[in-house]
Design an enzyme around this catalytic site. Structure first.
Site, short mmCIF file in Angstrom:
data_model
loop_
_atom_site.label_atom_id
_atom_site.label_comp_id
_atom_site.label_asym_id
_atom_site.label_seq_id
_atom_site.Cartn_x
_atom_site.Cartn_y
_atom_site.Cartn_z
N ASP A 143 0.86 -1.19 0.00
CA ASP A 143 0.00 0.00 0.00
C ASP A 143 0.89 1.24 0.00
O ASP A 143 2.09 1.16 0.31
CB ASP A 143 -0.91 0.00 1.23
CG ASP A 143 -1.80 1.25 1.29
OD1 ASP A 143 -2.36 1.63 0.25
OD2 ASP A 143 -1.90 1.87 2.36
N SER A 144 0.29 2.39 -0.28
CA SER A 144 1.04 3.64 -0.23
C SER A 144 1.47 3.98 1.20
O SER A 144 2.36 4.79 1.39
CB SER A 144 0.18 4.77 -0.79
OG SER A 144 -1.02 4.86 -0.07
N HIS B 141 -8.27 4.08 3.67
CA HIS B 141 -8.43 4.81 4.93
C HIS B 141 -9.88 4.94 5.37
O HIS B 141 -10.15 5.17 6.54
CB HIS B 141 -7.85 6.22 4.80
CG HIS B 141 -6.36 6.25 4.79
ND1 HIS B 141 -5.60 5.60 3.84
CD2 HIS B 141 -5.48 6.86 5.62
CE1 HIS B 141 -4.32 5.81 4.08
NE2 HIS B 141 -4.22 6.57 5.15
N CYS C 191 -11.23 3.50 -0.72
CA CYS C 191 -9.92 3.98 -0.27
C CYS C 191 -9.61 3.25 1.02
O CYS C 191 -10.50 3.07 1.87
CB CYS C 191 -9.97 5.49 -0.03
SG CYS C 191 -8.47 6.13 0.76
N CYS D 165 -3.96 -1.01 -2.19
CA CYS D 165 -4.16 0.43 -2.33
C CYS D 165 -5.11 0.64 -3.51
O CYS D 165 -4.85 0.14 -4.61
CB CYS D 165 -2.82 1.09 -2.60
SG CYS D 165 -2.91 2.84 -3.02
N1 DGL Z 1 -3.98 3.93 -0.07
C1 DGL Z 1 -4.65 4.99 -0.80
C2 DGL Z 1 -5.88 4.41 -1.51
O1 DGL Z 1 -6.45 3.44 -1.08
C3 DGL Z 1 -5.06 6.14 0.11
C4 DGL Z 1 -3.89 6.97 0.59
C5 DGL Z 1 -3.14 7.63 -0.54
O2 DGL Z 1 -3.64 8.62 -1.13
O3 DGL Z 1 -2.04 7.16 -0.83
O4 DGL Z 1 -6.29 4.96 -2.50
#
Ligand code: DGL
Length: 274
Positions: A12-13, A188, A186, A75
């Site tokens: 993930d990011s 989060h 997303c 992600c």
């Molecule tokens: N992990 C990213 C997503 O699910 C959210 C956080 C980001 O913008 O990197 O899109």
């Protein structure tokens, strides 16, 4: 030949994909997992397709070098922009979160009026819309980017006046369109699900793609005869920026301590000691 005892790589990011990590770990407790959070370059959700693809290549390359048997792109932004590229280029199966989330929404929606919220990049990619409309041609899809949800979730500011006001603003259009199902597109957003559910009102089903993604991982491993039966398989957490921050914020996402976390060199910055 790939081996069942090899780990699954989850990328993930940042820390958000830990919700997907947790779902995989709960469904497949015997699997060894390597989680990589690209915390040096988060957020991906405001970046271009080209940049996200380059970042995703670098992160998944590290996981392949670690000898994983399968990669999960946990992600939404990276799944929306880079999944096909990674599936073409990597020597192992690659699973994203967009199609599993889209599938769950099409199955759960009674009216076919489906809302999708995500980062600006995920929403502008059209990936969820395309997946939902392919799986359920009668669906009507309404989308909304909600960029402020990411910092709110990372701050742990998930309920109360401020998140509620932000959610009311972002979700007004989807409420007006009377969606009966809302995809949390997303990593989060599940952290804010109580506030989002409250604003959307009763009768709106929230879809978190984590559980559906875990089921796709299980089905893929079963189909390839790669399910691990050993217990006590080790887990490894890697972060491209401060391991301490990853531990602190990630612990909130996972609901438990994460220890240890190792720094991984993605060529972004000089060595950060762990
Ligand atoms: N992990 C990213 C997503 O699910 C959210 C956080 C980001 O913008 O990197 O899109």
């Amino acid at each position: 030949m790939r081996d069942a005892v090899l780990p699954i790589g989850v990328f993930d990011s940042g820390v958000g994909g830990l919700t997907v990590y947790r779902a995989i770990n709960e469904l497949l407790p015997n699997e060894s997992l390597i989680y990589l959070g690209d915390t040096a370059r988060v957020p991906y959700g405001t970046k271009s397709r080209e940049t996200v693809i380059a970042y995703a290549r670098a992160c998944t390359g590290v996981l392949v070098d670690q000898g994983v048997k399968l990669v999960v792109v946990a992600c939404n932004t990276a799944s929306a922009f880079a999944l096909e590229t990674l599936q073409e280029e990597l020597p192992v199966p690659v699973i994203g979160v967009v199609r599993p989330g889209a599938f769950a929404a099409t199955v759960r929606s009674a009216t076919g009026r489906i809302g999708v919220i995500g980062t600006p990049a995920t929403i502008s990619s059209g990936a969820y819309r395309e997946a939902i409309e392919t799986m359920r041609p009668d669906a009507q899809v309404f989308t909304q980017a909600c960029p402020l949800f990411v910092p709110l979730a990372e701050e742990g500011w998930t309920d109360g006046e401020v998140p509620e006001a932000v959610a009311r603003e972002y979700l007004a259009n989807l409420r007006a369109h009377e969606v009966d199902t809302l995809v949390l597109g997303c990593t989060h957003y599940p952290m804010l699900s109580a506030t989002i559910a409250h604003v959307m009102g009763p009768g709106v089903c929230l879809v978190d793609s984590a559980e559906e993604t875990a089921r796709v991982v299980r089905d893929t491993l079963e189909a390839m005869d790669l399910v691990c039966d050993d217990t006590g398989a080790p887990h490894l957490f890697l972060a491209s920026d401060s391991p301490e921050n990853f531990q602190k914020v990630g612990g909130r996402f996972l609901g438990r301590d994460i220890n240890p976390v190792q720094w991984i060199d993605l060529g972004v910055c000089p060595k950060i000691p762990s």
